[in-house]
Design a protein around this motif. Structure first.
Motif, PDB file in Angstrom:
ATOM      1  N   THR A 211      26.275 -20.188  -8.074  1.00 15.18           N
ATOM      2  CA  THR A 211      25.999 -18.752  -8.248  1.00 15.18           C
ATOM      3  C   THR A 211      24.572 -18.492  -8.722  1.00 15.18           C
ATOM      4  O   THR A 211      23.684 -18.189  -7.930  1.00 15.18           O
ATOM      5  CB  THR A 211      27.010 -18.145  -9.230  1.00 15.18           C
ATOM      6  N   TRP A 212      24.326 -18.634 -10.020  1.00 10.71           N
ATOM      7  CA  TRP A 212      23.014 -18.262 -10.564  1.00 10.71           C
ATOM      8  C   TRP A 212      21.886 -19.100  -9.966  1.00 10.71           C
ATOM      9  O   TRP A 212      20.804 -18.589  -9.676  1.00 10.71           O
ATOM     10  CB  TRP A 212      23.013 -18.387 -12.083  1.00 10.71           C
ATOM     11  N   TYR A 213      22.135 -20.376  -9.773  1.00  6.99           N
ATOM     12  CA  TYR A 213      21.121 -21.241  -9.163  1.00  6.99           C
ATOM     13  C   TYR A 213      20.719 -20.737  -7.781  1.00  6.99           C
ATOM     14  O   TYR A 213      19.547 -20.775  -7.406  1.00  6.99           O
ATOM     15  CB  TYR A 213      21.661 -22.674  -9.076  1.00  6.99           C
ATOM     16  N   GLN A 214      21.687 -20.269  -7.018  1.00  9.15           N
ATOM     17  CA  GLN A 214      21.390 -19.754  -5.680  1.00  9.15           C
ATOM     18  C   GLN A 214      20.515 -18.503  -5.758  1.00  9.15           C
ATOM     19  O   GLN A 214      19.571 -18.341  -4.984  1.00  9.15           O
ATOM     20  CB  GLN A 214      22.691 -19.428  -4.937  1.00  9.15           C
ATOM     21  N   LEU A 215      20.827 -17.620  -6.712  1.00  8.43           N
ATOM     22  CA  LEU A 215      20.064 -16.386  -6.838  1.00  8.43           C
ATOM     23  C   LEU A 215      18.630 -16.653  -7.283  1.00  8.43           C
ATOM     24  O   LEU A 215      17.683 -16.129  -6.685  1.00  8.43           O
ATOM     25  CB  LEU A 215      20.746 -15.443  -7.832  1.00  8.43           C
ATOM     26  N   VAL A 216      18.454 -17.461  -8.330  1.00 11.58           N
ATOM     27  CA  VAL A 216      17.094 -17.684  -8.819  1.00 11.58           C
ATOM     28  C   VAL A 216      16.277 -18.509  -7.838  1.00 11.58           C
ATOM     29  O   VAL A 216      15.050 -18.360  -7.758  1.00 11.58           O
ATOM     30  CB  VAL A 216      17.091 -18.332 -10.233  1.00 11.58           C
ATOM     31  N   SER A 217      16.941 -19.357  -7.038  1.00 13.20           N
ATOM     32  CA  SER A 217      16.224 -20.069  -5.982  1.00 13.20           C
ATOM     33  C   SER A 217      15.704 -19.089  -4.943  1.00 13.20           C
ATOM     34  O   SER A 217      14.578 -19.218  -4.453  1.00 13.20           O
ATOM     35  CB  SER A 217      17.141 -21.092  -5.306  1.00 13.20           C
ATOM     36  N   ARG A 218      16.516 -18.092  -4.613  1.00 13.44           N
ATOM     37  CA  ARG A 218      16.090 -17.085  -3.655  1.00 13.44           C
ATOM     38  C   ARG A 218      14.914 -16.276  -4.202  1.00 13.44           C
ATOM     39  O   ARG A 218      13.931 -16.018  -3.489  1.00 13.44           O
ATOM     40  CB  ARG A 218      17.240 -16.150  -3.301  1.00 13.44           C
ATOM     41  N   ILE A 219      15.012 -15.860  -5.460  1.00 16.48           N
ATOM     42  CA  ILE A 219      13.931 -15.085  -6.076  1.00 16.48           C
ATOM     43  C   ILE A 219      12.648 -15.899  -6.095  1.00 16.48           C
ATOM     44  O   ILE A 219      11.561 -15.390  -5.808  1.00 16.48           O
ATOM     45  CB  ILE A 219      14.329 -14.643  -7.494  1.00 16.48           C
TER      46      ILE A 219
END
Length: 321
Positions: A211-219
């Protein structure tokens, strides 16, 4: 084409390029200490706040491990090359299901052809600007685990080999290709189980990773190369984004926000990138550099495109490290 000597003196290059086994080890230890501390806090005081905090901090440090693996791919995490590759693999890459060996040639091609047709990461930046609606869809997919499901599914299918091969052969191929990641995660699970907290592995390791890892990787991907003003100018075909302490904790670990300096000076370890940034500013390069005051400013620029229906441009789950 600009040369490093156009930006730094020989003394600056020598100083900024100095590696340290001590600092590299402390950075890896710092990442795992934050991960362990977040797990201990939630196990000791389980509630919605410590759960959300743990997911965000651990997911941010999982990106931090990927960032340190990225430094290892450049041979910058440790001065000793053997130590650099071993620690970069076993303590940084494998725990987050990544391979340093596979990542290195791919990533170096990105540096060689930044924002050019041969750049393997060009698709990540070409998708922008997009609309706010499109970005919201991406964020929902990231935080609900859909992005992780697609990415890991693709990874497993590649690792299994030919679809028509016997199951035993496929499983053997999977083990041969992913054994580092599987062993590292089995060790992590076994360690938590031995401590009596096996459930922390799915709740406070796999869940943040999905979850969070995917989002911050995208950002991070958006901030680095999306909507840059000039694909051919090394000062403007990537970006440095200023990050406060909270953003550095949850979104931009280990000076990853100094991406312009990293592209310009590949020989500089991540912990010296702020010094490289100051050197550029002191040399009067600031007005020529692509800088943003924060990640919200980057996302605002990246969502200045027209609204789209359904799957818009570049809404694939692929994200580089």
């Amino acid at each position: 084409m600009s040369r490093i000597g156009d930006f730094l003196s020989l003394e600056q290059m020598r100083r900024l390029g100095a590696k340290s086994n001590l600092v590299g080890g402390l950075l890896v230890l710092h990442a795992w200490a934050l991960i362990a501390g977040s797990m201990v806090l939630f196990a000791w005081w389980p509630n919605p706040f410590t759960f959300l905090l743990g997911v965000m901090v651990i997911g941010g440090r999982q990106l931090g491990l990927a960032i340190l693996m990225h430094d290892a791919a450049h041979g910058l995490l440790f001065a000793d090359r053997r130590l650099n590759d071993r620690v970069g693999s076993w303590f940084c890459a494998f725990p987050v299901f990544t391979s340093l060996t596979l990542y290195r040639p791919y990533h170096l091609q990105h540096h060689r052809f930044t924002q050019q047709a041969q750049d393997p990461d060009l698709g990540l930046s070409q998708a922008f600007p997009t609309s706010r609606t499109s970005l919201r869809r991406k964020i929902v997919r990231d935080l609900t685990g859909q992005t992780a499901f697609l990415r890991r599914g693709e990874q497993i299918r590649r690792a299994l080999g030919p679809a028509d091969a016997p199951l035993g052969v496929q499983l053997g191929t999977l083990w041969a290709r992913e054994k580092g990641s599987l062993v590292a995660n089995l060790v992590l699970f076994a360690g938590l189980s031995a401590a009596g907290y096996w459930w922390l592995y799915p709740v406070m390791w796999l869940l943040p990773l999905a979850t969070w890892y995917q989002l911050v990787s995208r950002i991070r991907n958006i901030a680095e190369h999306a909507v840059v003003p000039d694909n051919d100018d090394p000062l403007r075909n990537t970006r440095t984004t200023y990050a406060n302490l909270l953003m550095r904790l949850l979104v931009a670990p280990y000076w990853v926000n100094y991406h312009l300096e990293h592209h310009l000076f590949l020989f500089v370890p991540c912990w010296r990138l702020p010094q490289a940034h100051r050197a550029l500013l002191e040399a009067g390069r600031g007005p020529s550099m692509e800088l943003k005051p924060g990640y919200l400013a980057v996302l605002k620029a990246a969502t200045s495109g027209p609204a789209t229906n359904g799957r818009g441009r570049g809404e694939r789950g692929t994200q580089h490290i």
